[in-house]
Design a protein around this motif. Structure first.
Motif, PDB file in Angstrom:
ATOM      1  N   ARG A  84      57.180  36.415 -12.184  1.00 28.09           N
ATOM      2  CA  ARG A  84      57.372  36.685 -10.671  1.00 28.09           C
ATOM      3  C   ARG A  84      58.698  37.579 -10.444  1.00 28.09           C
ATOM      4  O   ARG A  84      58.395  38.665  -9.384  1.00 28.09           O
ATOM      5  CB  ARG A  84      57.676  35.510  -9.982  1.00 28.09           C
ATOM      6  CG  ARG A  84      57.963  35.224  -8.530  1.00 28.09           C
ATOM      7  CD  ARG A  84      58.219  34.145  -7.642  1.00 28.09           C
ATOM      8  NE  ARG A  84      58.175  34.337  -6.338  1.00 28.09           N
ATOM      9  CZ  ARG A  84      59.342  34.074  -5.633  1.00 28.09           C
ATOM     10  NH1 ARG A  84      60.342  33.636  -6.342  1.00 28.09           N
ATOM     11  NH2 ARG A  84      59.478  34.137  -4.228  1.00 28.09           N
ATOM     12  N   MET A  85      59.622  37.519 -10.934  1.00 24.97           N
ATOM     13  CA  MET A  85      60.757  38.366 -10.915  1.00 24.97           C
ATOM     14  C   MET A  85      60.384  39.852 -11.292  1.00 24.97           C
ATOM     15  O   MET A  85      60.714  40.630 -10.515  1.00 24.97           O
ATOM     16  CB  MET A  85      61.912  37.951 -11.542  1.00 24.97           C
ATOM     17  CG  MET A  85      62.659  36.563 -11.128  1.00 24.97           C
ATOM     18  SD  MET A  85      64.244  36.300 -11.845  1.00 24.97           S
ATOM     19  CE  MET A  85      65.390  37.595 -11.288  1.00 24.97           C
ATOM     20  N   LEU A  86      59.766  39.737 -12.200  1.00 22.19           N
ATOM     21  CA  LEU A  86      59.511  41.166 -12.797  1.00 22.19           C
ATOM     22  C   LEU A  86      58.421  41.780 -11.838  1.00 22.19           C
ATOM     23  O   LEU A  86      58.521  43.029 -11.493  1.00 22.19           O
ATOM     24  CB  LEU A  86      58.836  41.066 -14.209  1.00 22.19           C
ATOM     25  CG  LEU A  86      59.709  40.893 -15.388  1.00 22.19           C
ATOM     26  CD1 LEU A  86      58.912  40.603 -16.657  1.00 22.19           C
ATOM     27  CD2 LEU A  86      60.515  42.138 -15.536  1.00 22.19           C
ATOM     28  N   ALA A 106      51.935  35.375 -12.928  1.00 25.04           N
ATOM     29  CA  ALA A 106      52.664  34.493 -12.318  1.00 25.04           C
ATOM     30  C   ALA A 106      51.726  33.265 -11.295  1.00 25.04           C
ATOM     31  O   ALA A 106      51.674  32.252 -11.306  1.00 25.04           O
ATOM     32  CB  ALA A 106      53.852  34.837 -11.262  1.00 25.04           C
ATOM     33  N   VAL A 107      50.796  33.945 -10.658  1.00 24.89           N
ATOM     34  CA  VAL A 107      49.795  33.336  -9.850  1.00 24.89           C
ATOM     35  C   VAL A 107      48.869  32.550 -10.494  1.00 24.89           C
ATOM     36  O   VAL A 107      48.778  31.528 -10.332  1.00 24.89           O
ATOM     37  CB  VAL A 107      49.059  34.483  -9.001  1.00 24.89           C
ATOM     38  CG1 VAL A 107      47.962  33.752  -8.206  1.00 24.89           C
ATOM     39  CG2 VAL A 107      50.042  34.981  -7.777  1.00 24.89           C
ATOM     40  N   ASP A 116      57.856  29.167  -3.330  1.00 17.30           N
ATOM     41  CA  ASP A 116      57.811  30.575  -4.531  1.00 17.30           C
ATOM     42  C   ASP A 116      56.331  30.960  -4.606  1.00 17.30           C
ATOM     43  O   ASP A 116      55.994  32.141  -4.622  1.00 17.30           O
ATOM     44  CB  ASP A 116      58.431  30.018  -5.654  1.00 17.30           C
ATOM     45  CG  ASP A 116      60.092  29.816  -5.588  1.00 17.30           C
ATOM     46  OD1 ASP A 116      60.569  30.536  -4.606  1.00 17.30           O
ATOM     47  OD2 ASP A 116      60.364  29.232  -6.227  1.00 17.30           O
ATOM     48  N   HIS A 117      55.514  30.105  -4.989  1.00 17.58           N
ATOM     49  CA  HIS A 117      53.967  30.394  -5.219  1.00 17.58           C
ATOM     50  C   HIS A 117      53.456  31.038  -3.990  1.00 17.58           C
ATOM     51  O   HIS A 117      52.552  31.991  -4.236  1.00 17.58           O
ATOM     52  CB  HIS A 117      53.374  28.883  -5.393  1.00 17.58           C
ATOM     53  CG  HIS A 117      51.736  29.299  -5.921  1.00 17.58           C
ATOM     54  ND1 HIS A 117      51.751  29.788  -7.102  1.00 17.58           N
ATOM     55  CD2 HIS A 117      50.616  28.894  -5.412  1.00 17.58           C
ATOM     56  CE1 HIS A 117      50.460  29.913  -7.247  1.00 17.58           C
ATOM     57  NE2 HIS A 117      49.670  29.374  -6.357  1.00 17.58           N
ATOM     58  N   ALA A 118      53.866  30.591  -2.782  1.00 14.18           N
ATOM     59  CA  ALA A 118      53.140  31.161  -1.552  1.00 14.18           C
ATOM     60  C   ALA A 118      53.521  32.455  -1.334  1.00 14.18           C
ATOM     61  O   ALA A 118      52.724  33.451  -1.111  1.00 14.18           O
ATOM     62  CB  ALA A 118      53.518  30.291  -0.223  1.00 14.18           C
ATOM     63  N   GLN A 119      54.831  32.668  -1.632  1.00 14.69           N
ATOM     64  CA  GLN A 119      55.363  34.031  -1.432  1.00 14.69           C
ATOM     65  C   GLN A 119      54.764  35.114  -2.569  1.00 14.69           C
ATOM     66  O   GLN A 119      54.382  36.206  -2.491  1.00 14.69           O
ATOM     67  CB  GLN A 119      56.749  34.056  -1.509  1.00 14.69           C
ATOM     68  CG  GLN A 119      57.394  33.517  -0.301  1.00 14.69           C
ATOM     69  CD  GLN A 119      59.128  33.458  -0.463  1.00 14.69           C
ATOM     70  OE1 GLN A 119      59.530  33.350  -1.702  1.00 14.69           O
ATOM     71  NE2 GLN A 119      59.555  33.034   0.700  1.00 14.69           N
TER      72      GLN A 119
END
Length: 143
Positions: A84-86, A106-107, A116-119
């Motif tokens: 997610r960060m990458l 990530a998803v 976090d998942h929603a974003q």
């Protein structure tokens, strides 16, 4: 303590994106996704995540990416968090295809906490629309 709070607040803002945070967070409050529990990154990955974020806040985006690419995440959550960060960093850098690859990872892991998942879903869907992959993107807005 103030430094830690400042870093935590900056991390939330940088990873969420200032434009997408409010609508997604508001939507997450009313959705089942908010029932997802947040976790902490494991000890081995947390050092790399922290170093990467420090490099990012100093304006060294390439160094931040490099540090995360070296991370040896062991748990599925750590792998998803780093992906997610990458994805966010590559999107900021304008490398949308690479960002999409990491965000998809990530998803697909389906393990991040609620907001976090929603974003992550939202940014992934937005990038897919930018690539004109409408059939793939639209379902992401409804997950």
């Amino acid at each position: 303590m103030t430094k830690i709070n400042t870093i935590a607040a900056a991390l939330i803002l940088c990873l969420g994106g200032s434009v997408a945070v409010a609508p997604v967070a508001y939507a997450a409050e009313k959705c089942p996704i908010e029932k997802r529990k947040s976790k902490a990154v494991g000890q081995s990955a947390s050092k790399k995540v922290q170093r990467s974020f420090e490099a990012y806040t100093e304006g060294n985006l390439d160094e931040a990416i490099s540090i995360l690419l070296e991370a040896n995440a062991k748990s599925d959550f750590d792998k998803a968090y780093i992906a997610r960060m990458l994805g966010n960093f590559y999107a900021e850098k304008g490398q949308m295809a690479t960002a999409t690859k990491y965000l998809k990872s990530a998803v697909d892991a389906d393990i991040l906490g609620g907001v976090d998942h929603a974003q992550t879903l939202r940014l992934y869907a937005d990038l897919l629309i930018g690539e004109k992959k409408f059939k793939e993107s639209i379902p992401m807005y409804y997950k």
